[in-house]
Design a protein around this motif. Structure first.
Motif, PDB file in Angstrom:
ATOM      1  N   THR A  87       0.827  -1.202   0.000  1.00 32.38           N
ATOM      2  CA  THR A  87       0.000   0.000   0.000  1.00 32.38           C
ATOM      3  C   THR A  87       0.860   1.250   0.000  1.00 32.38           C
ATOM      4  O   THR A  87       0.558   2.237  -0.677  1.00 32.38           O
ATOM      5  N   GLU A  88       1.961   1.226   0.747  1.00 30.80           N
ATOM      6  CA  GLU A  88       2.893   2.349   0.744  1.00 30.80           C
ATOM      7  C   GLU A  88       3.518   2.518  -0.643  1.00 30.80           C
ATOM      8  O   GLU A  88       3.702   3.653  -1.116  1.00 30.80           O
ATOM      9  N   GLU A  89       3.832   1.413  -1.311  1.00 34.06           N
ATOM     10  CA  GLU A  89       4.380   1.524  -2.668  1.00 34.06           C
ATOM     11  C   GLU A  89       3.368   2.160  -3.608  1.00 34.06           C
ATOM     12  O   GLU A  89       3.721   3.017  -4.428  1.00 34.06           O
ATOM     13  N   ALA A  90       2.097   1.766  -3.495  1.00 38.59           N
ATOM     14  CA  ALA A  90       1.059   2.374  -4.327  1.00 38.59           C
ATOM     15  C   ALA A  90       0.932   3.860  -4.020  1.00 38.59           C
ATOM     16  O   ALA A  90       0.757   4.689  -4.929  1.00 38.59           O
ATOM     17  N   ARG A  91       1.012   4.229  -2.743  1.00 37.94           N
ATOM     18  CA  ARG A  91       0.922   5.639  -2.361  1.00 37.94           C
ATOM     19  C   ARG A  91       2.023   6.453  -3.033  1.00 37.94           C
ATOM     20  O   ARG A  91       1.783   7.541  -3.569  1.00 37.94           O
ATOM     21  N   GLN A  92       3.237   5.918  -3.004  1.00 46.91           N
ATOM     22  CA  GLN A  92       4.362   6.640  -3.592  1.00 46.91           C
ATOM     23  C   GLN A  92       4.272   6.692  -5.109  1.00 46.91           C
ATOM     24  O   GLN A  92       4.537   7.740  -5.726  1.00 46.91           O
ATOM     25  N   ARG A  93       3.899   5.580  -5.711  1.00 44.64           N
ATOM     26  CA  ARG A  93       3.833   5.528  -7.172  1.00 44.64           C
ATOM     27  C   ARG A  93       2.794   6.502  -7.734  1.00 44.64           C
ATOM     28  O   ARG A  93       3.025   7.174  -8.736  1.00 44.64           O
ATOM     29  N   HIS A  94       1.642   6.572  -7.069  1.00 44.97           N
ATOM     30  CA  HIS A  94       0.537   7.373  -7.586  1.00 44.97           C
ATOM     31  C   HIS A  94       0.401   8.733  -6.906  1.00 44.97           C
ATOM     32  O   HIS A  94      -0.515   9.490  -7.219  1.00 44.97           O
ATOM     33  N   ALA A 122      -7.166   8.877  -0.401  1.00 43.82           N
ATOM     34  CA  ALA A 122      -7.018   8.030  -1.590  1.00 43.82           C
ATOM     35  C   ALA A 122      -6.156   6.807  -1.279  1.00 43.82           C
ATOM     36  O   ALA A 122      -6.411   5.709  -1.781  1.00 43.82           O
ATOM     37  N   THR A 123      -5.136   6.987  -0.434  1.00 47.87           N
ATOM     38  CA  THR A 123      -4.310   5.862  -0.008  1.00 47.87           C
ATOM     39  C   THR A 123      -5.144   4.831   0.727  1.00 47.87           C
ATOM     40  O   THR A 123      -5.046   3.621   0.483  1.00 47.87           O
ATOM     41  N   ALA A 124      -5.992   5.309   1.646  1.00 48.85           N
ATOM     42  CA  ALA A 124      -6.841   4.392   2.414  1.00 48.85           C
ATOM     43  C   ALA A 124      -7.814   3.656   1.507  1.00 48.85           C
ATOM     44  O   ALA A 124      -8.016   2.443   1.645  1.00 48.85           O
ATOM     45  N   ALA A 125      -8.416   4.364   0.563  1.00 43.00           N
ATOM     46  CA  ALA A 125      -9.400   3.745  -0.334  1.00 43.00           C
ATOM     47  C   ALA A 125      -8.749   2.690  -1.222  1.00 43.00           C
ATOM     48  O   ALA A 125      -9.258   1.567  -1.352  1.00 43.00           O
ATOM     49  N   LEU A 126      -7.623   3.037  -1.831  1.00 40.65           N
ATOM     50  CA  LEU A 126      -6.958   2.080  -2.719  1.00 40.65           C
ATOM     51  C   LEU A 126      -6.378   0.923  -1.908  1.00 40.65           C
ATOM     52  O   LEU A 126      -6.468  -0.243  -2.328  1.00 40.65           O
ATOM     53  N   GLY A 127      -5.799   1.210  -0.742  1.00 39.16           N
ATOM     54  CA  GLY A 127      -5.241   0.150   0.086  1.00 39.16           C
ATOM     55  C   GLY A 127      -6.294  -0.849   0.530  1.00 39.16           C
ATOM     56  O   GLY A 127      -6.068  -2.059   0.510  1.00 39.16           O
ATOM     57  N   ARG A 128      -7.460  -0.354   0.941  1.00 33.84           N
ATOM     58  CA  ARG A 128      -8.544  -1.261   1.338  1.00 33.84           C
ATOM     59  C   ARG A 128      -9.001  -2.119   0.162  1.00 33.84           C
ATOM     60  O   ARG A 128      -9.288  -3.311   0.324  1.00 33.84           O
ATOM     61  N   THR A 129      -9.052  -1.530  -1.029  1.00 31.95           N
ATOM     62  CA  THR A 129      -9.520  -2.273  -2.194  1.00 31.95           C
ATOM     63  C   THR A 129      -8.492  -3.314  -2.629  1.00 31.95           C
ATOM     64  O   THR A 129      -8.842  -4.435  -3.001  1.00 31.95           O
ATOM     65  N   MET A 130      -7.207  -2.966  -2.594  1.00 33.96           N
ATOM     66  CA  MET A 130      -6.176  -3.947  -2.938  1.00 33.96           C
ATOM     67  C   MET A 130      -6.169  -5.099  -1.924  1.00 33.96           C
ATOM     68  O   MET A 130      -6.023  -6.266  -2.306  1.00 33.96           O
ATOM     69  N   THR A 131      -6.337  -4.767  -0.655  1.00 27.69           N
ATOM     70  CA  THR A 131      -6.425  -5.809   0.368  1.00 27.69           C
ATOM     71  C   THR A 131      -7.612  -6.724   0.098  1.00 27.69           C
ATOM     72  O   THR A 131      -7.499  -7.953   0.170  1.00 27.69           O
TER      73      THR A 131
END
Length: 302
Positions: free
Chosen positions: A26-33, A39-48
């Motif tokens: 999730t941290e990698e996604a946060r940095q990449r995007h 938005a980090t919380a939303a994408l992290g929850r969905t990837m999980t």
């Protein structure tokens, strides 16, 4: 603790349980995007959620796609997760930020919206993928995925997912999925027990921050129900299969006229992968080489 996924059973095989830690990915996604907090919380929850959903599939090439489209300012979310432990994803508006909700937490529901749809596609590795669409119930992701499982797959499920992100980035992320299997699904008391235990959790990330491991969390939830944790621990990670060759292959499909136009007007081409943010460039020489290949293929056919 490394990002990982574990599986377990309980109640003589009547309950399937899966737990996953997704902090680093999730941290990698946060940095990449360059994601905002919400938005980090939303994408992290969905990837999980994607990793939890795909975990019960069989063939190694199986994948699950989750697309969420709500009426909130975040726009859409798209996640692709594989049984091999890889996951990737993005949101339409990564810079959106909102004030905390009434509970003082990141307002994921407000960002996603409480009106809209969640689309889930299961690709089992052969034949046509299975797809299903259900309405959003809260926009908080976990509630919506659980609603999808009950509504579309007729599987009584309890799900909790969470992401904690602060000024230093993501420090805790993951989730747990409990499902009552068909042979035990008629036991309403069992279903209510699981739902109440998951609802009784203060959240998933506080458990990780308190030093709880996945087996310990499972033990707290199901230890009195004959919990059996399977020995395999699967590493999970953010991964995108894009590369330069695929980029050139996509350009080739545009045809000779379009490629020549790119050479004359732009002196090359550039593309950004939505899933991972990687940038790919093709020079004029690269495009000229593609044109040469197209002409050679046309001559061979004729």
């Amino acid at each position: 603790m490394a990002d990982q996924l574990i599986r377990a059973t309980a109640a003589d095989g009547g309950i399937r349980a899966v737990g996953v830690i997704t902090t680093r990915l999730t941290e990698e996604a946060r940095q990449r995007h360059k994601l905002s907090y919400v938005a980090t919380a939303a994408l992290g929850r969905t990837m999980t959620s994607g990793l939890l959903l795909v975990s019960n599939m069989k063939r190694p090439e199986s994948r699950v796609n989750i697309r969420i489209r709500g009426n909130g300012p975040l726009g859409g979310i798209l996640v692709d997760a594989g049984l091999d432990g890889t996951v990737r994803g993005y949101v339409d508006n990564p810079e959106i930020e909102l004030p905390p909700n009434s509970k003082g937490k990141l307002d994921v529901g407000g960002a996603v919206g409480n009106s809209g749809y969640i689309y889930v596609v299961r690709d089992v590795g052969y034949g046509y993928p299975y797809s299903s669409t259900v309405e959003l119930v809260s926009g908080e992701i976990g509630d919506d995925i659980a609603h999808y499982l009950v509504t579309s797959e007729q599987t009584p499920s309890a799900l909790v997912v969470g992401v904690f992100v602060g000024a230093e980035g993501v420090t805790a992320a993951g989730g747990v999925l409990l499902q009552v299997l068909p042979k035990a699904a008629i036991d309403e008391e069992l279903i209510e027990t699981l739902e109440s235990r998951v609802a009784g959790l203060a959240g998933f990330t506080p458990l990780l921050q308190a030093g709880k491991t996945l087996p310990e969390i499972m033990q707290d939830l199901l230890g009195d129900m004959g919990l059996q944790i399977l020995p395999e621990r699967q590493i999970v990670r953010f991964h995108c299969g894009c590369n330069g060759d695929r980029f050139l292959g996509a350009l080739k499909m545009l045809g000779e006229a379009e490629l020549q136009d790119m050479i004359e007007k732009d002196n090359g081409a550039e593309a950004i992968c939505h899933f991972c943010g990687n940038v790919y460039h093709a020079s004029s020489d690269d495009l000229s080489e593609l044109i040469g290949r197209l002409r050679a293929e046309t001559a061979t056919v004729n």
